[in-house]
Design an enzyme around this catalytic site. Structure first.
Site, mmCIF file in Angstrom:
data_model
loop_
_atom_site.group_PDB
_atom_site.id
_atom_site.type_symbol
_atom_site.label_atom_id
_atom_site.label_comp_id
_atom_site.label_asym_id
_atom_site.label_seq_id
_atom_site.Cartn_x
_atom_site.Cartn_y
_atom_site.Cartn_z
ATOM 1 N N TYR A 162 12.259 -13.569 -5.574
ATOM 2 C CA TYR A 162 13.538 -13.470 -6.203
ATOM 3 C C TYR A 162 14.327 -14.633 -6.058
ATOM 4 O O TYR A 162 15.488 -15.028 -7.079
ATOM 5 C CB TYR A 162 14.269 -12.536 -5.302
ATOM 6 C CG TYR A 162 13.937 -10.899 -5.961
ATOM 7 C CD1 TYR A 162 12.761 -10.297 -5.814
ATOM 8 C CD2 TYR A 162 15.002 -10.428 -6.592
ATOM 9 C CE1 TYR A 162 12.399 -9.052 -6.479
ATOM 10 C CE2 TYR A 162 14.689 -8.963 -6.937
ATOM 11 C CZ TYR A 162 13.533 -8.497 -6.904
ATOM 12 O OH TYR A 162 13.203 -7.197 -7.558
ATOM 13 N N ASP A 174 -1.409 -3.264 -2.345
ATOM 14 C CA ASP A 174 -2.184 -2.269 -3.307
ATOM 15 C C ASP A 174 -2.403 -0.565 -2.594
ATOM 16 O O ASP A 174 -2.307 -0.018 -2.962
ATOM 17 C CB ASP A 174 -3.369 -2.798 -3.840
ATOM 18 C CG ASP A 174 -4.222 -3.631 -2.984
ATOM 19 O OD1 ASP A 174 -4.099 -3.781 -1.674
ATOM 20 O OD2 ASP A 174 -5.219 -4.299 -3.342
ATOM 21 N N ASP A 221 10.921 -3.724 -3.971
ATOM 22 C CA ASP A 221 11.586 -3.368 -4.908
ATOM 23 C C ASP A 221 10.471 -2.243 -5.778
ATOM 24 O O ASP A 221 10.842 -1.233 -6.111
ATOM 25 C CB ASP A 221 11.619 -4.587 -5.818
ATOM 26 C CG ASP A 221 12.477 -3.945 -7.276
ATOM 27 O OD1 ASP A 221 13.209 -3.093 -7.117
ATOM 28 O OD2 ASP A 221 11.775 -4.569 -8.465
ATOM 29 N N ASP A 266 11.049 2.300 -5.713
ATOM 30 C CA ASP A 266 11.080 3.148 -6.670
ATOM 31 C C ASP A 266 9.761 4.207 -6.721
ATOM 32 O O ASP A 266 9.825 5.448 -7.211
ATOM 33 C CB ASP A 266 10.649 2.408 -8.199
ATOM 34 C CG ASP A 266 11.982 1.868 -8.933
ATOM 35 O OD1 ASP A 266 12.957 1.523 -8.123
ATOM 36 O OD2 ASP A 266 12.104 1.758 -10.208
ATOM 37 N N LYS A 304 0.198 -8.878 1.386
ATOM 38 C CA LYS A 304 -0.894 -9.073 0.489
ATOM 39 C C LYS A 304 -1.516 -10.281 1.392
ATOM 40 O O LYS A 304 -1.779 -11.485 0.581
ATOM 41 C CB LYS A 304 -0.610 -9.277 -1.170
ATOM 42 C CG LYS A 304 -1.774 -9.420 -1.816
ATOM 43 C CD LYS A 304 -2.470 -8.166 -2.160
ATOM 44 C CE LYS A 304 -3.602 -8.467 -3.192
ATOM 45 N NZ LYS A 304 -4.490 -7.230 -3.172
#
Ligand code: IPM
Ligand code: MG
Length: 388
Positions: free
Chosen positions: A160, A242, A266, A270, A210
């Site tokens: 970001y 994942d 982020d 959701d 990751k």
């Protein structure tokens, strides 16, 4: 026999509160932001008068609403007001009308700058399952029942904010670059937030990265492990993002505190909204700097903006987080949270929560039900050790 008390102590005990002046900046923003924020402010006003506090509100523009007036998604006046208030409540930013603008002139740029200017590096996103919403989650009730997780998202680093970033070259052969960057100290400070929170909850931290592919994640895992050694009472585990996405859908109740970097947080937050029934329910606190920023996790939802049907509960629950984290008003926060739960228990649903057989109420009706329930609620006992 009664113990004599001073008059002011008697008054305080009678009211069972310590009056405070809460100086807030309200940033309604874009899309459904103004609608949901209005309801959160109504609830805050009701809670304040119930508990004897005084609210001082200043409303300012941010995002597309500010771009339209000032050509700047975070005008100096807005930033200055935020920095000199006790806390900031934000609705949402994002407006398709600005999609083609340069990056620094997009509504989202205003929010990202605001987070940075406030030093809000720790984004707390609780995803709690409400028993009344068993039929609303896409997951089977026996899987989702009891879900109570706290996503701790690093908010000021990663792709970001990382430099360099660009889109360069001739049309047809352009190249885009973003940089994911993390420093040890950035990882350390967010990890501490997660471990401290875990100590007040179920003593588990799941760190999501990751590390099989990204250097940032390898450093992340190393630093989180090191910080974890200072918290022997907290069980730390690591998972690739994942597989964490799958865990979130398959065994959400296993997760207590989920610690992760900016972009993974982020995405997973959701998803957590989907798991508990609707993104419209999710609240967040962005803290760590001098002034806390509170915003629902849902975005500006331009498709339903202005229709009066958005779910205001995420914004209302963000106001509860504000009372807890910026003002240490735990009982006031609990009052809002218990009220939301009881209003859902009574069967009130906005469109995002209503099933086919249920009728949906409007944004302001939902706000009114929460306001009425706050007025009529018994004052909850202090729970103290549980931060949410
Ligand atoms: C969120 C939002 C923001 C983010 C956008 C609006 C910049 O999606 O708060 O989750 O990506 O952080
Ligand atoms: Mg998001």
């Amino acid at each position: 026999m009664k113990t004599p008390r001073s008059r002011s102590a008697t008054v305080l005990l009678a009211l069972d509160l310590f009056p405070m002046i809460l100086r807030l900046t309200i940033l309604p923003g874009d899309g459904i932001g103004p609608e949901v924020t209005e309801q959160a402010v109504r609830v805050l006003e009701t809670v304040a008068s119930r508990f004897g506090h005084q609210l001082q509100l200043q409303r300012k523009n941010v995002g597309g609403a500010a771009l339209a007036v000032d050509n700047d998604p975070l005008p100096a006046d807005t930033l200055h007001t935020c920095l000199s208030s006790g806390a900031v409540l934000l609705g949402a930013v994002g407006d398709p009308a600005f999609d083609h603008y340069a990056r620094h002139l997009r509504p989202e740029a205003g929010l990202l700058r605001l987070r940075r200017e406030l030093g809000a590096y720790a984004n707390l996103r609780p995803a709690v399952f409400f028993p009344a919403l068993e039929d609303t989650s896409p997951l089977r009730a026996e899987l989702v029942r009891g879900t109570d997780m706290m996503i701790v998202r690093e908010l000021l680093g990663g792709a970001y904010f990382g430099e360099p970033r660009s889109i360069e070259g001739e049309e047809g052969s352009r190249v885009a670059v973003n940089t994911m960057r993390y420093g040890e100290q950035e990882i350390e400070r967010i990890a501490k937030v997660a471990f401290e929170l875990a100590r007040k909850r179920r003593h588990k931290v799941l760190s999501v990265d990751k590390a099989n592919v990204l250097e940032c994640s390898r450093l992340w895992r190393e630093v989180v492990t090191r910080v974890g050694q200072g918290y022997p009472d907290v069980r730390l585990s690591h998972q690739y993002v994942d597989s964490a996405a799958m865990l979130l859908a398959q065994r959400p109740t296993d997760i207590d505190v989920l610690l992760t970097e900016n972009m993974f947080g982020d995405i997973l937050s959701d998803q957590a909204g989907g798991v508990v029934g609707s993104l419209g329910l999710l609240a967040s606190a962005s803290i760590g700097g001098s002034v806390g920023l509170y915003e629902p996790v849902h975005g500006s939802a331009p498709d339903i903006a202005g229709k009066g049907i958005a779910n205001p509960l995420g914004a209302i629950l963000s106001a509860a987080m504000m009372l807890r984290h910026s003002f240490r008003l735990e009982r006031e926060a609990l009052c809002i949270e218990a009220t939301v739960s009881s209003v859902l228990g009574e069967g009130y649903r906005t469109a995002d929560l209503a099933r086919k057989s249920q009728s949906a109420i409007s944004t302001s009706e939902m706000g009114r039900h929460v306001v009425e329930a706050v007025k009529g609620s018994a004052l909850p006992a202090e729970r103290g050790e549980r931060a949410g």
